[in-house]
Design a protein around this motif. Structure first.
Motif, PDB file in Angstrom:
ATOM      1  N   ALA A 201      44.233 -10.836  17.015  1.00  0.00           N
ATOM      2  CA  ALA A 201      44.843  -9.547  16.417  1.00  0.00           C
ATOM      3  C   ALA A 201      44.216  -9.206  15.140  1.00  0.00           C
ATOM      4  O   ALA A 201      43.816  -8.010  14.831  1.00  0.00           O
TER       5      ALA A 201
ATOM      6  N   VAL B 119      40.848 -11.096  12.561  1.00  0.00           N
ATOM      7  CA  VAL B 119      39.971 -11.966  12.644  1.00  0.00           C
ATOM      8  C   VAL B 119      39.243 -11.654  11.121  1.00  0.00           C
ATOM      9  O   VAL B 119      38.885 -10.754  10.737  1.00  0.00           O
ATOM     10  N   LEU B 120      39.272 -12.944  10.354  1.00  0.00           N
ATOM     11  CA  LEU B 120      39.024 -13.008   9.090  1.00  0.00           C
ATOM     12  C   LEU B 120      37.458 -13.854   8.404  1.00  0.00           C
ATOM     13  O   LEU B 120      37.398 -14.609   9.239  1.00  0.00           O
ATOM     14  N   VAL B 121      37.131 -13.340   7.684  1.00  0.00           N
ATOM     15  CA  VAL B 121      36.061 -14.034   6.943  1.00  0.00           C
ATOM     16  C   VAL B 121      36.222 -14.332   5.405  1.00  0.00           C
ATOM     17  O   VAL B 121      36.660 -13.390   4.641  1.00  0.00           O
TER      18      VAL B 121
ATOM     19  N   ARG C 209      41.110  -0.009   5.414  1.00  0.00           N
ATOM     20  CA  ARG C 209      41.665  -0.012   3.784  1.00  0.00           C
ATOM     21  C   ARG C 209      41.054  -1.521   3.221  1.00  0.00           C
ATOM     22  O   ARG C 209      40.789  -2.452   3.894  1.00  0.00           O
TER      23      ARG C 209
ATOM     24  N   LEU D  17      42.330  -4.080   0.306  1.00  0.00           N
ATOM     25  CA  LEU D  17      43.543  -4.465  -0.376  1.00  0.00           C
ATOM     26  C   LEU D  17      43.257  -4.416  -2.262  1.00  0.00           C
ATOM     27  O   LEU D  17      41.946  -4.807  -2.268  1.00  0.00           O
TER      28      LEU D  17
ATOM     29  N   ASN E  98      43.297  -6.839  -3.969  1.00  0.00           N
ATOM     30  CA  ASN E  98      42.636  -8.097  -4.254  1.00  0.00           C
ATOM     31  C   ASN E  98      41.036  -7.919  -3.700  1.00  0.00           C
ATOM     32  O   ASN E  98      40.142  -9.162  -3.901  1.00  0.00           O
TER      33      ASN E  98
ATOM     34  N   LEU F  24      40.047  -7.437  -0.469  1.00  0.00           N
ATOM     35  CA  LEU F  24      39.927  -7.896   0.854  1.00  0.00           C
ATOM     36  C   LEU F  24      39.959  -6.427   1.728  1.00  0.00           C
ATOM     37  O   LEU F  24      40.830  -5.689   1.471  1.00  0.00           O
TER      38      LEU F  24
ATOM     39  N   LEU G 203      39.462  -4.511   5.344  1.00  0.00           N
ATOM     40  CA  LEU G 203      40.115  -4.627   6.544  1.00  0.00           C
ATOM     41  C   LEU G 203      39.805  -3.144   7.392  1.00  0.00           C
ATOM     42  O   LEU G 203      39.745  -2.153   6.875  1.00  0.00           O
TER      43      LEU G 203
ATOM     44  N   LYS H 118      40.261  -1.583  11.463  1.00  0.00           N
ATOM     45  CA  LYS H 118      40.665  -1.822  12.721  1.00  0.00           C
ATOM     46  C   LYS H 118      39.806  -0.967  13.681  1.00  0.00           C
ATOM     47  O   LYS H 118      39.591   0.021  13.469  1.00  0.00           O
TER      48      LYS H 118
ATOM     49  N   LYS I 132      41.437  -4.477  17.458  1.00  0.00           N
ATOM     50  CA  LYS I 132      41.566  -5.772  16.578  1.00  0.00           C
ATOM     51  C   LYS I 132      41.081  -5.360  15.051  1.00  0.00           C
ATOM     52  O   LYS I 132      40.520  -4.443  14.667  1.00  0.00           O
ATOM     53  N   TRP I 133      41.732  -6.120  14.122  1.00  0.00           N
ATOM     54  CA  TRP I 133      41.771  -6.024  12.744  1.00  0.00           C
ATOM     55  C   TRP I 133      40.638  -7.068  12.083  1.00  0.00           C
ATOM     56  O   TRP I 133      40.525  -8.040  12.370  1.00  0.00           O
ATOM     57  N   LEU I 134      39.548  -6.538  11.588  1.00  0.00           N
ATOM     58  CA  LEU I 134      38.342  -7.556  11.053  1.00  0.00           C
ATOM     59  C   LEU I 134      38.396  -7.382   9.678  1.00  0.00           C
ATOM     60  O   LEU I 134      38.729  -6.090   9.007  1.00  0.00           O
ATOM     61  N   GLY I 135      38.532  -8.521   8.898  1.00  0.00           N
ATOM     62  CA  GLY I 135      38.652  -8.778   7.659  1.00  0.00           C
ATOM     63  C   GLY I 135      37.499  -9.323   6.878  1.00  0.00           C
ATOM     64  O   GLY I 135      37.222 -10.369   7.126  1.00  0.00           O
ATOM     65  N   ARG I 136      36.750  -8.908   5.741  1.00  0.00           N
ATOM     66  CA  ARG I 136      35.868  -9.635   5.077  1.00  0.00           C
ATOM     67  C   ARG I 136      36.420  -9.847   3.605  1.00  0.00           C
ATOM     68  O   ARG I 136      36.729  -8.421   2.970  1.00  0.00           O
ATOM     69  N   GLY I 137      36.327 -11.107   3.384  1.00  0.00           N
ATOM     70  CA  GLY I 137      36.640 -11.156   2.001  1.00  0.00           C
ATOM     71  C   GLY I 137      35.703 -12.141   1.316  1.00  0.00           C
ATOM     72  O   GLY I 137      34.530 -12.424   1.598  1.00  0.00           O
TER      73      GLY I 137
END
Lengths: 419, 419
Positions: free
Chosen positions: A364, A366-368, B103, B105, B107, B109, B111, B113, B408-413
């Motif tokens: 659901a 997936v993070l980096v 979006r 965040l 901080n 991060l 995101l 979808k 799927k949520w993809l997040g890049r931090g």
């Protein structure tokens, strides 16, 4: 006027009728109802705490354990927080009526796809009585009626909370049947809820993996599966030491009992010497018991041997499984086998590895280079969270109010017929 | 190389593995695959028709009736149309990869979808063998593998079609396991499909109400319910004579066997004298048998008496139930009781009545002054139709390619941890 339902089916029909009334309320009216509920909870704090004391006493007598007792407990402060949460929900944007698509056919027929309430939202859940109020307020804000089946450990508290909310609806001239509980029907209540196709539009189970599995396999009502999280962090060959360290510590120790806490860390073999000694020492300092494979254990004698079972465990405690893997492919294969498709994160400085991880991990979220603890409706800025869906149908990941709506196509014509 | 699966579960695992490969193909590559399938169908026309002849012969022997034989039949022209439909699907926009929300965040991060394939789409369906090719091509276009269970009446045709499509995939260097059938496992195949949670991501039944009911109640795999249509048209007090007449005739007679054809017409009492005589005469001329209540029968002696059963029947034939109602409320109550939540239409000149009908009728498509026959993915401009969902979860109304995707949520931090 509250109708006393003789059977659980009769009660479900009352909820369905009330859903029509709730579904037609405008946004302002629904806010007023939620404020009335919030005020009533605040005003009834003493009696809620008294009802809760009965549940706590029974819990102690049944020796359900300190952790469960704490989940069950409502003191004045927690009731106040509960009432505040309802006020927050009242202030969220109404998800109903949003136009999601529109088109005009060549013949002039104009079509709009709009967000509409589901109708009746059902929930089956366990110990924490705040779920009773959370789900009811989220359902109302999104124009739905709600039927609840809480844990038997919280039955006195839940009965009180439901009665207070129903009275608040009635005081505003709205049918109290829009908030219903089937707790008093025992197991038959849960069973009826799961088979109430045509009366209940969607069922959201919240609780242990066992509860969710039961609902998923036994329900003929469409279910949104939530929660189970065997969550992985993969430390790639190029992972930065500080990020790897801080993210794993945060994801494991900040709140180990929740579903987005990490349960397994996979480490690229070539990074193990660089990353593991300091990480394992810090985990030990933080009180974490590491269950490791042989290569992990070679780095720290305090690591206990992992069994095959450890790779699929959602500890929910200060335990962590750690495994050294050959490479990204090996990590992806491990995740494919053991993940519950909730959240996984890769720590890497290699953009290609990051992209492969994002594309190939079927979860659901997936993070980096970020902590898995961010998978949360509040963190995502939804303002509220219904649960975290681990299924692919309808909703995936943190669910906000929008996920408690369905859609309807509205068409306006002037005599169009099909050629 | 095709692996021969010894068990149905083994076959489902092969599909799941192939789904990973298909899910990562880019849009251009998927188009090439679909063109290869289309070309192969065209080139294999003679053998498809020959395989179909075996099914037709068995059908005649089993006396399945002329209507079913016609649904089963594939001649060279129909095969050509099937191949053309696959080319059309190849040209549709790829629904995968669309960014549906994003979006950042506080901080930092970030995101997103994004739309992703489900993985494995399953379908259980009946007589028409073109569904085999339709569903397979729509699944592929949306990045999914597919597992099919067709009707036993079409088994020779379906086996041939599946083999041709699989060979086409293999000829392009893609795993043929992405298109699978479990027809050869008989009832066990359908049963395994319905219980393949974790292997099959969504199941779309297509066929009779009985088939759909079975899948909905027995499947632990999430189901999208399609098709059953007890469709209503309500002629309001102010309905224009010409629109009422033309729309009812079109909705009943243009193609009576389909799910968006009207089955019941409700007439406001004050409009009955104005509307019914001409309408009933035209229906009779068109060969429609009207099943009416007493007030309807008073207008035309050819109307046969309706029983309570008629209000819930999906005739699928040139039969129509007609009932005189007191007013809009009465019409809404009738629809609430008997509708299958597919499509309803009001014919009216009164904007208030139109708005109430749109707001209060709880169906996938609600129309004003238009024929119910417009509820169709092709008519809506989707370019293709997977089916018409009559449930509220995930998809409602005509389903296009977008409805065969999940998210799927993809997040890049850069090292974010939760405070």
């Amino acid at each position: 006027m509250t109708v006393i339902a003789a059977s659980v089916d009769e009660r479900l029909r009352l909820v369905k009728d009330a859903a029509r009334e709730i579904g037609l309320l405008d946004s302002g009216r629904k806010s007023v109802l939620l404020h009335a509920i919030s005020d009533a909870l605040e005003a009834s704090s003493t009696e809620i705490v008294a009802a809760n004391a009965l549940d706590l006493e029974r819990g102690r007598h049944d020796a359900i354990g300190e952790a469960l007792l704490d989940r069950l407990r409502l003191d004045e402060k927690r009731v106040s927080a509960l009432a505040a949460a309802v006020r927050d929900v009242a202030g969220l944007p109404d998800p109903v009526g949003r136009v999601l698509d529109s088109r005009t056919l060549p013949n002039g027929l104009s079509l709009e796809k709009v967000a509409v309430p589901f109708g009746v939202v059902g929930s089956i859940y366990e110990a924490r009585p705040n779920v009773t109020v959370d789900i009811a307020s989220l359902a109302l804000r999104s124009g739905n009626a709600v039927v609840l089946r809480g844990g038997s450990a919280a039955q006195s508290t839940n009965a009180r909370l439901v009665q207070i909310m129903r009275d608040a609806l009635a005081s505003q001239g709205v049918s109290p049947e829009a908030i219903q509980s089937v707790d008093d029907f025992g197991r038959d209540g849960a069973k009826a809820l799961m088979n109430a196709r045509g009366l209940v539009d969607v069922l959201v189970p919240r609780g242990s993996a066992g509860l969710i599995e039961t609902v998923v396999t036994e329900s003929t009502v469409p279910v949104i599966e939530t929660g189970a999280g065997v969550v992985h962090i993969y430390l790639d060959a190029t992972a930065r030491v500080d990020w790897a360290h801080d993210i794993v510590l945060n994801a494991k120790t900040q709140r180990p009992s929740v579903c987005n806490a990490v349960e397994t860390v996979l480490v690229h073999r070539t990074a193990a010497d660089r990353l593991l000694p300091e990480l394992l020492a810090s985990l030990d300092l933080a009180g974490v018991t590491v269950h490791g494979d042989d290569e992990t254990r070679a780095h720290d004698s305090r690591v206990v041997p992992a069994t095959d079972d450890d790779w699929s465990r959602e500890y929910g405690t200060l335990d962590l499984a750690v495994r050294v893997v050959d490479d990204l492919d090996h990590a992806l294969a491990h995740i494919r086998r053991y993940s519950t498709h909730h959240t996984e994160s890769i720590i890497t400085d290699d953009p290609e590895a990051a992209d492969r991880f994002l594309a190939e991990v079927d979860s659901a979220v997936v993070l980096v280079n970020a902590s898995t603890r961010f998978t949360d409706g509040g963190e995502f800025g939804f303002g509220a969270e219904v649960g975290i869906s681990t299924q692919k149908l309808h909703a995936r990941g943190p669910m906000g109010l929008a996920e408690l709506t369905s859609t309807k196509w509205l068409g306006r014509g002037d005599g169009q017929v099909r050629a």
